[in-house]
Design a protein around this motif. Structure first.
Motif, PDB file in Angstrom:
ATOM      1  N   GLY A  61     -22.672   5.547   6.311  1.00  0.00           N
ATOM      2  CA  GLY A  61     -22.073   7.158   6.862  1.00  0.00           C
ATOM      3  C   GLY A  61     -21.101   7.636   6.066  1.00  0.00           C
ATOM      4  O   GLY A  61     -20.953   7.431   4.929  1.00  0.00           O
ATOM      5  N   LEU A  62     -20.525   8.596   6.907  1.00  0.00           N
ATOM      6  CA  LEU A  62     -19.735   9.549   5.824  1.00  0.00           C
ATOM      7  C   LEU A  62     -18.456   9.695   6.607  1.00  0.00           C
ATOM      8  O   LEU A  62     -18.454  10.055   7.940  1.00  0.00           O
ATOM      9  CB  LEU A  62     -20.321  10.953   5.642  1.00  0.00           C
ATOM     10  N   CYS A  63     -17.238   9.783   5.937  1.00  0.00           N
ATOM     11  CA  CYS A  63     -16.002  10.056   6.725  1.00  0.00           C
ATOM     12  C   CYS A  63     -15.181  11.217   5.661  1.00  0.00           C
ATOM     13  O   CYS A  63     -15.459  11.281   4.593  1.00  0.00           O
ATOM     14  CB  CYS A  63     -15.139   8.934   6.819  1.00  0.00           C
ATOM     15  N   ARG A  64     -13.989  11.611   6.213  1.00  0.00           N
ATOM     16  CA  ARG A  64     -13.305  12.712   5.247  1.00  0.00           C
ATOM     17  C   ARG A  64     -11.797  12.198   5.180  1.00  0.00           C
ATOM     18  O   ARG A  64     -11.181  11.632   6.213  1.00  0.00           O
ATOM     19  CB  ARG A  64     -13.525  14.001   5.887  1.00  0.00           C
ATOM     20  N   VAL A  65     -11.141  12.274   4.075  1.00  0.00           N
ATOM     21  CA  VAL A  65      -9.719  12.047   3.905  1.00  0.00           C
ATOM     22  C   VAL A  65      -8.993  13.001   4.703  1.00  0.00           C
ATOM     23  O   VAL A  65      -8.966  14.305   4.632  1.00  0.00           O
ATOM     24  CB  VAL A  65      -9.373  11.911   2.360  1.00  0.00           C
ATOM     25  N   LYS A  66      -8.007  12.715   5.576  1.00  0.00           N
ATOM     26  CA  LYS A  66      -7.033  13.483   6.383  1.00  0.00           C
ATOM     27  C   LYS A  66      -5.591  13.326   6.220  1.00  0.00           C
ATOM     28  O   LYS A  66      -4.907  14.195   6.028  1.00  0.00           O
ATOM     29  CB  LYS A  66      -7.353  12.886   7.807  1.00  0.00           C
ATOM     30  N   GLY A  67      -5.325  12.165   5.705  1.00  0.00           N
ATOM     31  CA  GLY A  67      -3.882  12.002   5.308  1.00  0.00           C
ATOM     32  C   GLY A  67      -3.936  11.188   4.034  1.00  0.00           C
ATOM     33  O   GLY A  67      -4.855  10.231   3.699  1.00  0.00           O
ATOM     34  N   THR A  68      -2.978  11.431   2.937  1.00  0.00           N
ATOM     35  CA  THR A  68      -2.903  10.924   1.694  1.00  0.00           C
ATOM     36  C   THR A  68      -1.580  10.258   1.281  1.00  0.00           C
ATOM     37  O   THR A  68      -0.598  10.617   1.974  1.00  0.00           O
ATOM     38  CB  THR A  68      -3.216  11.846   0.521  1.00  0.00           C
ATOM     39  N   LEU A  69      -1.475   9.396   0.403  1.00  0.00           N
ATOM     40  CA  LEU A  69      -0.229   8.618   0.121  1.00  0.00           C
ATOM     41  C   LEU A  69       0.475   7.971   1.282  1.00  0.00           C
ATOM     42  O   LEU A  69       1.683   8.073   1.236  1.00  0.00           O
ATOM     43  CB  LEU A  69       0.701   9.437  -0.776  1.00  0.00           C
ATOM     44  N   LEU A  70      -0.305   7.340   1.943  1.00  0.00           N
ATOM     45  CA  LEU A  70       0.605   6.614   3.120  1.00  0.00           C
ATOM     46  C   LEU A  70       0.743   5.241   2.604  1.00  0.00           C
ATOM     47  O   LEU A  70      -0.028   4.397   2.180  1.00  0.00           O
ATOM     48  CB  LEU A  70      -0.383   6.463   4.491  1.00  0.00           C
ATOM     49  N   PRO A  71       2.236   4.791   3.054  1.00  0.00           N
ATOM     50  CA  PRO A  71       2.302   3.457   2.648  1.00  0.00           C
ATOM     51  C   PRO A  71       1.385   2.487   3.876  1.00  0.00           C
ATOM     52  O   PRO A  71       1.512   2.935   4.818  1.00  0.00           O
ATOM     53  CB  PRO A  71       3.995   3.129   2.706  1.00  0.00           C
ATOM     54  N   ASP A  72       0.850   1.580   3.041  1.00  0.00           N
ATOM     55  CA  ASP A  72       0.111   0.536   4.082  1.00  0.00           C
ATOM     56  C   ASP A  72       1.002  -0.073   4.786  1.00  0.00           C
ATOM     57  O   ASP A  72       1.712  -0.956   4.204  1.00  0.00           O
ATOM     58  CB  ASP A  72      -0.812  -0.285   3.107  1.00  0.00           C
ATOM     59  N   PRO A  73       0.714  -0.148   6.173  1.00  0.00           N
ATOM     60  CA  PRO A  73       1.680  -0.807   7.128  1.00  0.00           C
ATOM     61  C   PRO A  73       1.668  -2.289   7.041  1.00  0.00           C
ATOM     62  O   PRO A  73       2.573  -2.887   7.375  1.00  0.00           O
ATOM     63  CB  PRO A  73       1.536  -0.145   8.553  1.00  0.00           C
ATOM     64  N   THR A  74       0.490  -2.740   6.580  1.00  0.00           N
ATOM     65  CA  THR A  74       0.267  -4.043   6.723  1.00  0.00           C
ATOM     66  C   THR A  74       0.882  -4.872   5.727  1.00  0.00           C
ATOM     67  O   THR A  74       1.210  -6.050   5.737  1.00  0.00           O
ATOM     68  CB  THR A  74      -1.164  -4.331   6.529  1.00  0.00           C
ATOM     69  N   GLN A  75       1.541  -4.188   4.634  1.00  0.00           N
ATOM     70  CA  GLN A  75       2.519  -4.775   3.690  1.00  0.00           C
ATOM     71  C   GLN A  75       3.664  -5.253   4.053  1.00  0.00           C
ATOM     72  O   GLN A  75       4.326  -6.075   3.723  1.00  0.00           O
ATOM     73  CB  GLN A  75       2.469  -3.900   2.225  1.00  0.00           C
ATOM     74  N   PHE A  76       4.152  -4.736   5.111  1.00  0.00           N
ATOM     75  CA  PHE A  76       5.344  -4.899   5.617  1.00  0.00           C
ATOM     76  C   PHE A  76       5.305  -5.933   6.835  1.00  0.00           C
ATOM     77  O   PHE A  76       6.424  -6.269   7.372  1.00  0.00           O
ATOM     78  CB  PHE A  76       5.996  -3.844   6.265  1.00  0.00           C
ATOM     79  N   ASP A  77       4.194  -6.394   7.163  1.00  0.00           N
ATOM     80  CA  ASP A  77       3.956  -7.173   8.602  1.00  0.00           C
ATOM     81  C   ASP A  77       3.942  -8.775   8.036  1.00  0.00           C
ATOM     82  O   ASP A  77       2.940  -8.945   7.767  1.00  0.00           O
ATOM     83  CB  ASP A  77       2.888  -6.964   9.239  1.00  0.00           C
ATOM     84  N   PRO A  78       4.929  -9.416   8.274  1.00  0.00           N
ATOM     85  CA  PRO A  78       4.802 -10.908   7.867  1.00  0.00           C
ATOM     86  C   PRO A  78       3.789 -11.527   8.636  1.00  0.00           C
ATOM     87  O   PRO A  78       3.257 -12.804   8.177  1.00  0.00           O
ATOM     88  CB  PRO A  78       6.266 -11.274   8.231  1.00  0.00           C
ATOM     89  N   HIS A  79       3.141 -11.255   9.528  1.00  0.00           N
ATOM     90  CA  HIS A  79       1.978 -11.892  10.447  1.00  0.00           C
ATOM     91  C   HIS A  79       0.656 -11.218   9.839  1.00  0.00           C
ATOM     92  O   HIS A  79      -0.505 -11.836  10.188  1.00  0.00           O
ATOM     93  CB  HIS A  79       2.198 -11.620  11.722  1.00  0.00           C
ATOM     94  N   SER A  80       0.593 -10.300   9.012  1.00  0.00           N
ATOM     95  CA  SER A  80      -0.542  -9.941   8.536  1.00  0.00           C
ATOM     96  C   SER A  80      -1.171 -10.494   7.296  1.00  0.00           C
ATOM     97  O   SER A  80      -0.228 -11.070   6.453  1.00  0.00           O
ATOM     98  CB  SER A  80      -0.414  -8.245   8.122  1.00  0.00           C
ATOM     99  N   PRO A  81      -2.439 -10.709   7.187  1.00  0.00           N
ATOM    100  CA  PRO A  81      -2.849 -11.433   5.714  1.00  0.00           C
ATOM    101  C   PRO A  81      -2.817 -10.345   4.695  1.00  0.00           C
ATOM    102  O   PRO A  81      -2.841 -11.250   3.406  1.00  0.00           O
ATOM    103  CB  PRO A  81      -4.346 -11.680   6.287  1.00  0.00           C
ATOM    104  N   TYR A  82      -2.164  -9.265   5.002  1.00  0.00           N
ATOM    105  CA  TYR A  82      -2.021  -8.439   3.709  1.00  0.00           C
ATOM    106  C   TYR A  82      -0.603  -8.214   3.540  1.00  0.00           C
ATOM    107  O   TYR A  82      -0.050  -7.350   2.766  1.00  0.00           O
ATOM    108  CB  TYR A  82      -2.660  -7.152   3.938  1.00  0.00           C
ATOM    109  N   PHE A  83       0.487  -9.143   4.015  1.00  0.00           N
ATOM    110  CA  PHE A  83       1.898  -8.795   3.990  1.00  0.00           C
ATOM    111  C   PHE A  83       2.034  -9.093   2.536  1.00  0.00           C
ATOM    112  O   PHE A  83       1.468 -10.020   1.662  1.00  0.00           O
ATOM    113  CB  PHE A  83       2.324 -10.051   4.852  1.00  0.00           C
ATOM    114  N   ASP A  84       2.914  -8.479   1.983  1.00  0.00           N
ATOM    115  CA  ASP A  84       3.447  -8.565   0.602  1.00  0.00           C
ATOM    116  C   ASP A  84       4.980  -8.532   0.543  1.00  0.00           C
ATOM    117  O   ASP A  84       5.720  -7.744   0.881  1.00  0.00           O
ATOM    118  CB  ASP A  84       3.103  -7.242  -0.246  1.00  0.00           C
ATOM    119  N   PRO A  85       5.458  -9.697   0.242  1.00  0.00           N
ATOM    120  CA  PRO A  85       7.108  -9.898   0.353  1.00  0.00           C
ATOM    121  C   PRO A  85       7.833  -9.152  -0.789  1.00  0.00           C
ATOM    122  O   PRO A  85       9.110  -8.884  -0.408  1.00  0.00           O
ATOM    123  CB  PRO A  85       7.173 -11.359   0.286  1.00  0.00           C
ATOM    124  N   LYS A  86       7.265  -8.642  -1.459  1.00  0.00           N
ATOM    125  CA  LYS A  86       7.789  -7.780  -2.629  1.00  0.00           C
ATOM    126  C   LYS A  86       8.092  -6.223  -2.313  1.00  0.00           C
ATOM    127  O   LYS A  86       8.697  -5.707  -2.772  1.00  0.00           O
ATOM    128  CB  LYS A  86       7.102  -8.138  -4.004  1.00  0.00           C
TER     129      LYS A  86
END
Length: 150
Positions: A61-86
């Protein structure tokens, strides 16, 4: 306007999930090249939604970019597999975009896409696992016009 390809495994997040939600943040990308592509995206750019890990894989399918340069919230979540302690809220390391659903397509399989994309494009290059990548305008326009490479 630029064109992009975003990969997701359909059992994790599919084009139908995006259709149901209408909009979503493309979170969890932890590859620097893919992140850099996300940071280049502009509002209004079009994205091909690619089902990876499917049988067969392909554009769904197809989608469109609506918002840009958003900090990925998962990097701040210690319970997320995408957490980044740095990463900190003052100095995020990972950015993303918000996309909105445009349409679902009958799957355009990778076998068909190989005839449409240049041989050196990351999508059709053997062994490449990049989850975000640019799509050449001539390829994108052909895909949109025909909903495939036929």
């Amino acid at each position: 306007m630029a064109y992009w390809l975003l990969k997701s495994e359909p059992e994790v997040y599919s084009i139908l999930d995006l259709k149901r939600e209408g909009r979503a943040i493309w979170d969890g990308v932890r590859n620097y090249q893919a992140r850099n592509y996300l940071m280049q995206m502009q509002q209004g750019d079009l994205c091909f939604f690619y089902h990876s890990g499917a049988n067969p894989p392909g554009i769904a399918g197809l989608c469109r970019v609506k918002g840009t340069l958003l900090p990925d919230p998962t990097q701040f979540d210690p319970h997320s597999p995408y957490f980044d302690p740095k990463a900190t809220r003052e100095r995020p390391r990972w950015y993303t975009v918000e996309v909105e659903y445009l349409e679902a397509w009958p799957l355009v399989p990778l076998a068909e896409l190989k005839a449409c994309f240049p041989q050196d494009h990351p999508l059709v290059k053997r062994g490449n696992r990049l989850s975000v990548m640019p799509v050449p305008p001539e390829v994108a326009e052909r895909l949109i016009a025909r909903r495939g490479c036929r």
